[in-house]
Design an enzyme around this catalytic site. Sequence first.
Site, PDB file in Angstrom:
ATOM      1  N   ASP A   1       0.829  -1.216   0.000  1.00 19.69           N
ATOM      2  CA  ASP A   1       0.000   0.000   0.000  1.00 19.69           C
ATOM      3  C   ASP A   1       0.862   1.264   0.000  1.00 19.69           C
ATOM      4  O   ASP A   1       0.419   2.332   0.391  1.00 19.69           O
ATOM      5  CB  ASP A   1      -0.969   0.003   1.187  1.00 19.69           C
ATOM      6  CG  ASP A   1      -0.235   0.032   2.523  1.00 19.69           C
ATOM      7  OD1 ASP A   1       1.012  -0.141   2.522  1.00 19.69           O
ATOM      8  OD2 ASP A   1      -0.896   0.245   3.557  1.00 19.69           O
TER       9      ASP A   1
ATOM     10  N   HIS B   1      25.627   8.152 -14.911  1.00 23.10           N
ATOM     11  CA  HIS B   1      24.428   8.223 -14.071  1.00 23.10           C
ATOM     12  C   HIS B   1      24.614   7.437 -12.774  1.00 23.10           C
ATOM     13  O   HIS B   1      23.680   6.809 -12.273  1.00 23.10           O
ATOM     14  CB  HIS B   1      23.199   7.727 -14.845  1.00 23.10           C
ATOM     15  CG  HIS B   1      22.774   8.658 -15.933  1.00 23.10           C
ATOM     16  ND1 HIS B   1      21.986   8.279 -16.987  1.00 23.10           N
ATOM     17  CD2 HIS B   1      23.052   9.971 -16.142  1.00 23.10           C
ATOM     18  CE1 HIS B   1      21.793   9.312 -17.793  1.00 23.10           C
ATOM     19  NE2 HIS B   1      22.430  10.352 -17.296  1.00 23.10           N
TER      20      HIS B   1
ATOM     21  N   ASP C   1      27.428  15.858  -8.401  1.00 23.76           N
ATOM     22  CA  ASP C   1      26.424  16.465  -9.285  1.00 23.76           C
ATOM     23  C   ASP C   1      25.146  16.522  -8.465  1.00 23.76           C
ATOM     24  O   ASP C   1      24.400  15.534  -8.362  1.00 23.76           O
ATOM     25  CB  ASP C   1      26.259  15.621 -10.557  1.00 23.76           C
ATOM     26  CG  ASP C   1      25.339  16.294 -11.580  1.00 23.76           C
ATOM     27  OD1 ASP C   1      24.599  17.232 -11.204  1.00 23.76           O
ATOM     28  OD2 ASP C   1      25.340  15.870 -12.749  1.00 23.76           O
TER      29      ASP C   1
ATOM     30  N   ASP D   1      21.201  22.993 -10.812  1.00 21.61           N
ATOM     31  CA  ASP D   1      21.917  21.809 -11.318  1.00 21.61           C
ATOM     32  C   ASP D   1      23.408  22.138 -11.308  1.00 21.61           C
ATOM     33  O   ASP D   1      23.893  22.833 -12.199  1.00 21.61           O
ATOM     34  CB  ASP D   1      21.411  21.487 -12.737  1.00 21.61           C
ATOM     35  CG  ASP D   1      21.948  20.166 -13.267  1.00 21.61           C
ATOM     36  OD1 ASP D   1      22.690  19.479 -12.531  1.00 21.61           O
ATOM     37  OD2 ASP D   1      21.616  19.826 -14.423  1.00 21.61           O
TER      38      ASP D   1
ATOM     39  N   HIS E   1      29.025  13.158 -23.371  1.00 23.81           N
ATOM     40  CA  HIS E   1      27.644  13.615 -23.167  1.00 23.81           C
ATOM     41  C   HIS E   1      27.460  15.021 -23.725  1.00 23.81           C
ATOM     42  O   HIS E   1      28.408  15.632 -24.223  1.00 23.81           O
ATOM     43  CB  HIS E   1      27.265  13.534 -21.682  1.00 23.81           C
ATOM     44  CG  HIS E   1      28.189  14.284 -20.757  1.00 23.81           C
ATOM     45  ND1 HIS E   1      28.235  15.658 -20.713  1.00 23.81           N
ATOM     46  CD2 HIS E   1      29.098  13.845 -19.843  1.00 23.81           C
ATOM     47  CE1 HIS E   1      29.116  16.035 -19.798  1.00 23.81           C
ATOM     48  NE2 HIS E   1      29.674  14.953 -19.264  1.00 23.81           N
TER      49      HIS E   1
ATOM     50  N   HIS F   1      21.713  21.812 -21.070  1.00 23.28           N
ATOM     51  CA  HIS F   1      20.279  21.650 -21.331  1.00 23.28           C
ATOM     52  C   HIS F   1      19.526  22.786 -20.666  1.00 23.28           C
ATOM     53  O   HIS F   1      20.022  23.362 -19.687  1.00 23.28           O
ATOM     54  CB  HIS F   1      19.803  20.292 -20.772  1.00 23.28           C
ATOM     55  CG  HIS F   1      20.216  20.070 -19.340  1.00 23.28           C
ATOM     56  ND1 HIS F   1      19.467  20.555 -18.287  1.00 23.28           N
ATOM     57  CD2 HIS F   1      21.301  19.479 -18.778  1.00 23.28           C
ATOM     58  CE1 HIS F   1      20.076  20.229 -17.144  1.00 23.28           C
ATOM     59  NE2 HIS F   1      21.201  19.587 -17.409  1.00 23.28           N
TER      60      HIS F   1
ATOM     61  N   HIS G   1      15.929  18.674 -16.663  1.00 20.55           N
ATOM     62  CA  HIS G   1      16.113  18.718 -18.113  1.00 20.55           C
ATOM     63  C   HIS G   1      14.836  19.361 -18.633  1.00 20.55           C
ATOM     64  O   HIS G   1      13.859  18.685 -18.939  1.00 20.55           O
ATOM     65  CB  HIS G   1      16.326  17.319 -18.695  1.00 20.55           C
ATOM     66  CG  HIS G   1      17.631  16.704 -18.251  1.00 20.55           C
ATOM     67  ND1 HIS G   1      17.989  15.424 -18.537  1.00 20.55           N
ATOM     68  CD2 HIS G   1      18.665  17.212 -17.542  1.00 20.55           C
ATOM     69  CE1 HIS G   1      19.185  15.164 -18.016  1.00 20.55           C
ATOM     70  NE2 HIS G   1      19.611  16.240 -17.410  1.00 20.55           N
TER      71      HIS G   1
ATOM     72  N   GLU H   1      28.055  22.127 -18.929  1.00 20.17           N
ATOM     73  CA  GLU H   1      28.616  21.031 -18.132  1.00 20.17           C
ATOM     74  C   GLU H   1      29.581  20.121 -18.891  1.00 20.17           C
ATOM     75  O   GLU H   1      29.318  18.933 -19.087  1.00 20.17           O
ATOM     76  CB  GLU H   1      27.482  20.195 -17.518  1.00 20.17           C
ATOM     77  CG  GLU H   1      26.351  19.811 -18.470  1.00 20.17           C
ATOM     78  CD  GLU H   1      25.263  19.041 -17.732  1.00 20.17           C
ATOM     79  OE1 GLU H   1      25.581  18.021 -17.098  1.00 20.17           O
ATOM     80  OE2 GLU H   1      24.089  19.461 -17.803  1.00 20.17           O
TER      81      GLU H   1
ATOM     82  N   TYR I   1      36.406  12.152 -18.783  1.00 16.31           N
ATOM     83  CA  TYR I   1      36.288  10.918 -17.987  1.00 16.31           C
ATOM     84  C   TYR I   1      37.372   9.949 -18.430  1.00 16.31           C
ATOM     85  O   TYR I   1      37.469   9.628 -19.615  1.00 16.31           O
ATOM     86  CB  TYR I   1      34.883  10.312 -18.180  1.00 16.31           C
ATOM     87  CG  TYR I   1      33.815  11.344 -17.904  1.00 16.31           C
ATOM     88  CD1 TYR I   1      33.353  11.571 -16.610  1.00 16.31           C
ATOM     89  CD2 TYR I   1      33.325  12.160 -18.926  1.00 16.31           C
ATOM     90  CE1 TYR I   1      32.418  12.569 -16.351  1.00 16.31           C
ATOM     91  CE2 TYR I   1      32.393  13.157 -18.674  1.00 16.31           C
ATOM     92  CZ  TYR I   1      31.948  13.356 -17.395  1.00 16.31           C
ATOM     93  OH  TYR I   1      31.039  14.356 -17.125  1.00 16.31           O
TER      94      TYR I   1
ATOM     95  N   ARG J   1      33.797  16.642 -14.034  1.00 18.97           N
ATOM     96  CA  ARG J   1      32.771  17.457 -14.704  1.00 18.97           C
ATOM     97  C   ARG J   1      32.599  18.714 -13.862  1.00 18.97           C
ATOM     98  O   ARG J   1      32.715  18.650 -12.623  1.00 18.97           O
ATOM     99  CB  ARG J   1      31.438  16.694 -14.822  1.00 18.97           C
ATOM    100  CG  ARG J   1      30.345  17.503 -15.466  1.00 18.97           C
ATOM    101  CD  ARG J   1      29.115  16.683 -15.907  1.00 18.97           C
ATOM    102  NE  ARG J   1      28.366  16.076 -14.828  1.00 18.97           N
ATOM    103  CZ  ARG J   1      28.392  14.777 -14.537  1.00 18.97           C
ATOM    104  NH1 ARG J   1      29.151  13.948 -15.238  1.00 18.97           N
ATOM    105  NH2 ARG J   1      27.684  14.295 -13.532  1.00 18.97           N
TER     106      ARG J   1
ATOM    107  N   GLU K   1      29.826  22.014 -13.713  1.00 17.57           N
ATOM    108  CA  GLU K   1      28.532  22.413 -14.279  1.00 17.57           C
ATOM    109  C   GLU K   1      28.015  23.664 -13.583  1.00 17.57           C
ATOM    110  O   GLU K   1      27.859  23.673 -12.359  1.00 17.57           O
ATOM    111  CB  GLU K   1      27.516  21.265 -14.087  1.00 17.57           C
ATOM    112  CG  GLU K   1      26.118  21.613 -14.565  1.00 17.57           C
ATOM    113  CD  GLU K   1      25.151  20.429 -14.482  1.00 17.57           C
ATOM    114  OE1 GLU K   1      25.387  19.521 -13.652  1.00 17.57           O
ATOM    115  OE2 GLU K   1      24.163  20.430 -15.233  1.00 17.57           O
TER     116      GLU K   1
END
Length: 431
Positions: A41, A245, A262, A273, A355, A359, A366, A384, A388, A397, A399
Amino acid sequence: MRHAPIAPDLFADNRRRLAELLLPNAVAVVNANDVLPTNADGSLPLHPNADLFYLSGIEQEESILVLAPHSAEEKHREILFLREPNEHLKTWEGHKLSKDEATAVSGVKTVKWLSDFPTIFHQLMCEAEHVYLNSNEHARSTREVQTRDERFVRDCRRRYPLHQYHRLARLLHRLRLVKSPAELDLLKQAIDITDSGFRRVLSFVRPGVNECEVEAEFIHEFTRRRAKFAYTPIVAGGANACVLHYIANDQPCHDGDLLLLDVGASYANYNADLTRTIPVGGRFTPRQRAVYDAVLRVMRASIAGAVVGKVNRQWRREAQAMMNDELLQLGFLKEEDLTKPYDPDEPPCRKYFMHGLGHPLGLDVHDVGSPHEPFAPGWVITVEPGIYIPEEGFGIRIENDVLITETGPVDLMAGIPVEADEIEALMARAK
Ligand code: GLY
Ligand code: MN
Ligand code: MN
């Protein structure tokens, strides 16, 4: 809701701008998101529907906004339909909006209970010729689970097959891309809270802490500032940063490794972001520092290149050209990699920077909007770039979030530490 009340003019202005885009004799409908089930539930907390929020400020489940700007009945031009509060709901779920409260939040004068919806909607449909219904038209949205809006589309078209139907999403995307001053204030609050979380983490990280402890520092700061995570955070030490990710956030952080963060706050549904990459032990190695500075140069130049009229693809290609050169200087690419012909969509740097460059950002992380439209004043985008290198056990990275204006880009995260020296100094001070 945890955030401070928002002046309803923000939402009233958005409805007015949408009404200007509708054909004569139109009805537009936006539904709340479903409360999504988990197991047994259980259910997830409601994630407010961004379009409903944009047009009304309403964050309550099952709500419906109906706009009929040309209705002969003035009180039917904007109507909110809400769950009717009762003692049972009050006991089990707590407070639900009264009609007066919904008007105060949204500026919509006509508020009805959901039980009135079928009759009033039928009256409006008998008047209307054009019907604008909502759908998730994000190019990368998943289609597996039907939304409340999609069920409404199906039912409405079955009941009223002879109306002319239109896609509301196309109009909302156009509007939502351009942020108003009131929206920018909320975005800046989300960015400010993100900044606090990052500074807290700079004085917390040391060898031996687990990635999940770092995540906990962020959420402590965000929650006490009445915000939440804008998206599942990425707290990735060492080679974990090369999993784009990565969200497990369950590994210990080792001295000598970098830690990629990130993480953004969401305040009043507006999202920041941010990505920063910091040394777990407080000092970058010369090798890490060289790669870090290369990524930072590409970020800075890409921010400067985010000008009105440019399209994302051109902007990304410019960044990829810079990244090709940086990777050549760093020794990852050779001259011949760059001199032999290659597909411009697959430049040599994609082996290390695989990548996109950025965005749109707003009520969705996004955010909505076409990737083929040229940048326009009022857009907020992320910038960003990253490099890697799994073989060397790190990924970097950086951003920032940037506002596009007529007079050039404005870095909304210019105040968040990003220079390697500054990060090292802040980490040293904490020790
Ligand atoms: N945090 C998601 C992204 O950077 O796009
Ligand atoms: Mn991003
Ligand atoms: Mn991000």
